[in-house]
Design a protein around this motif. Structure first.
Motif, PDB file in Angstrom:
ATOM      1  N   SER A  66       8.720   5.984   4.947  1.00  0.00           N
ATOM      2  CA  SER A  66       7.847   7.156   5.090  1.00  0.00           C
ATOM      3  C   SER A  66       8.663   8.403   4.794  1.00  0.00           C
TER       4      SER A  66
ATOM      5  N   THR B 228       0.082   5.391   1.151  1.00  0.00           N
ATOM      6  CA  THR B 228      -0.893   6.367   1.651  1.00  0.00           C
ATOM      7  C   THR B 228      -0.250   7.749   1.640  1.00  0.00           C
ATOM      8  N   TRP B 229      -1.056   8.752   1.423  1.00  0.00           N
ATOM      9  CA  TRP B 229      -0.524  10.113   1.421  1.00  0.00           C
ATOM     10  C   TRP B 229      -1.494  11.091   2.046  1.00  0.00           C
TER      11      TRP B 229
ATOM     12  N   THR C 283       9.052  19.228   9.292  1.00  0.00           N
ATOM     13  CA  THR C 283       9.017  19.976   8.029  1.00  0.00           C
ATOM     14  C   THR C 283       8.294  21.310   8.194  1.00  0.00           C
TER      15      THR C 283
ATOM     16  N   ARG D  63       4.334   0.816   1.969  1.00  0.00           N
ATOM     17  CA  ARG D  63       4.441  -0.398   2.799  1.00  0.00           C
ATOM     18  C   ARG D  63       4.459  -1.639   1.915  1.00  0.00           C
TER      19      ARG D  63
ATOM     20  N   VAL E 230       3.572   7.316   2.872  1.00  0.00           N
ATOM     21  CA  VAL E 230       4.051   6.078   3.494  1.00  0.00           C
ATOM     22  C   VAL E 230       3.878   4.936   2.495  1.00  0.00           C
TER      23      VAL E 230
ATOM     24  N   THR F  12       8.559  12.860   4.255  1.00  0.00           N
ATOM     25  CA  THR F  12       7.941  14.177   4.262  1.00  0.00           C
ATOM     26  C   THR F  12       8.697  14.992   3.227  1.00  0.00           C
TER      27      THR F  12
ATOM     28  N   THR G 185       4.512   4.147  11.320  1.00  0.00           N
ATOM     29  CA  THR G 185       4.753   5.578  11.165  1.00  0.00           C
ATOM     30  C   THR G 185       3.492   6.376  11.439  1.00  0.00           C
TER      31      THR G 185
ATOM     32  N   ASN H 144       3.021  14.115   3.533  1.00  0.00           N
ATOM     33  CA  ASN H 144       3.615  12.864   4.001  1.00  0.00           C
ATOM     34  C   ASN H 144       3.170  11.727   3.099  1.00  0.00           C
TER      35      ASN H 144
ATOM     36  N   GLU I 177       8.776  -0.657   5.443  1.00  0.00           N
ATOM     37  CA  GLU I 177       7.914   0.523   5.358  1.00  0.00           C
ATOM     38  C   GLU I 177       8.798   1.761   5.250  1.00  0.00           C
TER      39      GLU I 177
ATOM     40  N   THR J 144      10.961  13.102  11.292  1.00  0.00           N
ATOM     41  CA  THR J 144      11.279  14.277  10.476  1.00  0.00           C
ATOM     42  C   THR J 144      10.349  15.422  10.846  1.00  0.00           C
TER      43      THR J 144
ATOM     44  N   SER K 212       2.137  10.513  11.346  1.00  0.00           N
ATOM     45  CA  SER K 212       2.433  11.883  10.918  1.00  0.00           C
ATOM     46  C   SER K 212       1.327  12.813  11.371  1.00  0.00           C
TER      47      SER K 212
ATOM     48  N   SER L 230       0.828  -1.208   0.000  1.00  0.00           N
ATOM     49  CA  SER L 230       0.000   0.000   0.000  1.00  0.00           C
ATOM     50  C   SER L 230       0.860   1.254   0.000  1.00  0.00           C
TER      51      SER L 230
ATOM     52  N   GLN M   9      -3.931   1.272   8.562  1.00  0.00           N
ATOM     53  CA  GLN M   9      -3.530   2.551   7.981  1.00  0.00           C
ATOM     54  C   GLN M   9      -4.758   3.436   7.887  1.00  0.00           C
TER      55      GLN M   9
ATOM     56  N   PHE N  83      -2.257  -5.016   9.743  1.00  0.00           N
ATOM     57  CA  PHE N  83      -1.752  -3.739   9.249  1.00  0.00           C
ATOM     58  C   PHE N  83      -2.885  -2.713   9.249  1.00  0.00           C
TER      59      PHE N  83
END
Lengths: 234, 245
Positions: free
Chosen positions: A203, A68-69, B127, A92, A90, A205, B88, A88, A201, B125, B90, A66, B62, B60
């Motif tokens: 990730s 994702t954003w 930003t 996976r 990610v 930015t 992760t 961002n 995974e 991170t 964010s 996958s 998400q 998993f």
């Protein structure tokens, strides 16, 4: 005196008009994903968060993999005088073998040269498997471009290893004031290209922004304003 | 006598295999809670995204969540009720003011652990997402940014007194938050009855984004009975090999 003021107002209007004529709109946001996993389903939802900016949230789902954003895209208009994408992402790999991924975020539109660009990329790699994991790239892992021509590349031939169930920082990279001689005729984009081992995974930015450099006529006009004001005061 | 003994061992081994390969039908209730300026939001992670079963015990999650007070967050976590949490998270502060956040991720475990060893790690991170020319992510009141929790109680923490900054428009900085329990000898942890979790606590500047990748693993310490049983199986296997020769 009145004629002078009228000229300044007309010239200013022309300047604003010229800036506003270059257009990046929310509808021009385009996301694409390709992977060695095979085909997948891509979904992206746009929400307007300011008069000029849109939030894009979505992802791509393949077989045991996958992307994702959460990505904001700032349109190009007379008030912001700049366009950018930031957010961002990610990626996976839940399969049992290494897989390749390429993700592109494009802002469709046009803008006149000359332009200056700036941006940054930072990220992490998580090995969620019980074996030694790796994140690699052939060529740049991250690339920012205009009309398909690279403006800035980062993480060339990336090679990161992580022990089982460990996190590795990929570092951060910044660039600014990169001049481009050409105009944007179709799109400005960022592209991620990488290979993730099983259970990996990644990730990131990242930001890619650009703005116009005022031309000589505009600079002359700006310089002319104080002179006019000075003469008015006299 | 020897035949009876070998059959007993074989039955015990089969029992262990059946136990290990049992598959949970429903996913674990992996939850998150966001606290900002006294306000709380959150819920079951799968309700704000998707959940996929990866193996007999791994899931998993998400998803995305944007609350009404200008905070948006996303996560991608692999979890195992056996247990570990890795992935992760964010968060973007889309308001005009710096905000203090506490974000909890919580995972029910099964079975309970009488005595554990623990390990964890994080990096991230920061930003300048709005191009203002600056961004900051600091510890709230000097506390830790990452705290590993067991049954809601403190286990270990990372990044105390953090002060990460970015000073260029649209710039990014990466940071390593460190680790615990990843060397030898293993780091002793507490008994864990119901949940493990990760808490992020930080203050983020206006219009900016932060991303954390982290891991928290708890392993059961073998009990004396299990150790004796393991030793016993080894001896039995050895005797079996001698007989076949």
């Amino acid at each position: 005196m009145n004629i002078q003021n009228t000229c300044v107002i007309v010239a200013s209007l022309c300047l604003i008009s010229s800036t506003a004529s270059a257009g990046f709109t929310s509808s021009g946001a385009q996301f694409s994903v390709t992977s060695s996993v095979g085909s997948g389903t891509l979904v992206n939802a746009q929400t307007q968060i300011t008069p000029a900016a849109w939030s894009n949230t979505g992802g791509w789902t393949g077989t045991n993999a996958s992307v994702t954003w959460q990505n904001n895209i700032q349109g190009w208009d007379s008030t912001t005088s700049a366009g950018f994408t930031n957010g961002n992402i990610v990626i996976r790999n839940n399969t049992s073998t290494a897989q390749d991924f390429a993700v592109t975020v494009a802002m469709l539109g046009n803008a006149s040269a000359p332009l200056v660009a700036a941006g940054s990329i930072g990220g992490q790699y998580v090995n969620g498997s019980a074996s030694l994991g790796s994140l690699t790239s052939t060529g740049p892992l991250w690339s920012a471009g205009i009309d398909g021509v690279s403006v800035n590349d980062q993480l060339n031939n990336a090679l990161f290893f992580a022990q089982p169930y460990q996190v590795v920082s990929l570092g951060s990279f910044n660039f600014s004031n990169v001049g481009t001689s050409g105009s944007i005729t179709n799109n400005a984009s960022i592209r991620f290209s990488l290979r993730l081992s099983a259970g990996g995974e990644a990730s990131f930015t990242s930001v890619f922004s650009f703005q116009t450099v005022p031309g000589p006529a505009s600079i002359a006009l700006i310089g002319f304003l104080p002179i006019v004001r000075s003469r008015r005061r006299r | 006598m020897k035949t009876t003994f070998n059959i007993s061992c074989a039955l015990l081994s089969l029992g262990a295999v059946v136990f290990d390969s049992r598959a949970d039908v429903t996913h674990p209730t992996f939850e998150f809670r966001v606290f900002e300026s006294g306000l709380a939001s959150g819920g079951e992670a799968c309700n704000f995204g998707s959940v996929t079963q990866i193996s007999a015990t791994e899931w998993f999650f998400q998803g995305l969540h944007a609350n009404t007070t200008g905070t948006s967050m996303s996560w991608a976590y692999l979890v195992d009720p056996d247990p570990f949490i890795t992935g992760t998270f964010s968060l973007t502060n889309e308001t005009l003011l710096a905000k203090a956040y506490v974000v909890d991720f919580s995972l029910p475990i099964s079975p309970a652990i009488a005595q554990s060893t623990v390990s964890g790690q994080m990096s991230g991170t920061l930003t300048d997402s709005n191009g203002s020319g600056s961004a900051s992510m600091t510890s709230t009141n000097g506390g830790a940014v990452y705290t590993a929790l067991a049954d809601g109680m403190f286990v270990q923490s990372l990044m105390s007194n953090a002060n990460q900054t970015v000073s260029s428009p649209f710039g990014t900085t990466s940071f390593s938050g460190g680790s615990f329990g990843q060397g030898l000898p293993p780091l002793a942890g507490p008994a864990i009855n119901s949940t493990i979790g990760i808490r992020y606590s930080f203050t983020l500047s206006a219009g900016d984004s932060v991303s954390f990748s982290s891991i928290f693993v708890a392993n059961p310490v073998p009990t004396p009975t299990a150790l004796v049983m393991g030793l016993f199986s080894g001896l039995a296997a050895r005797r079996g090999r001698r007989r076949s020769c």
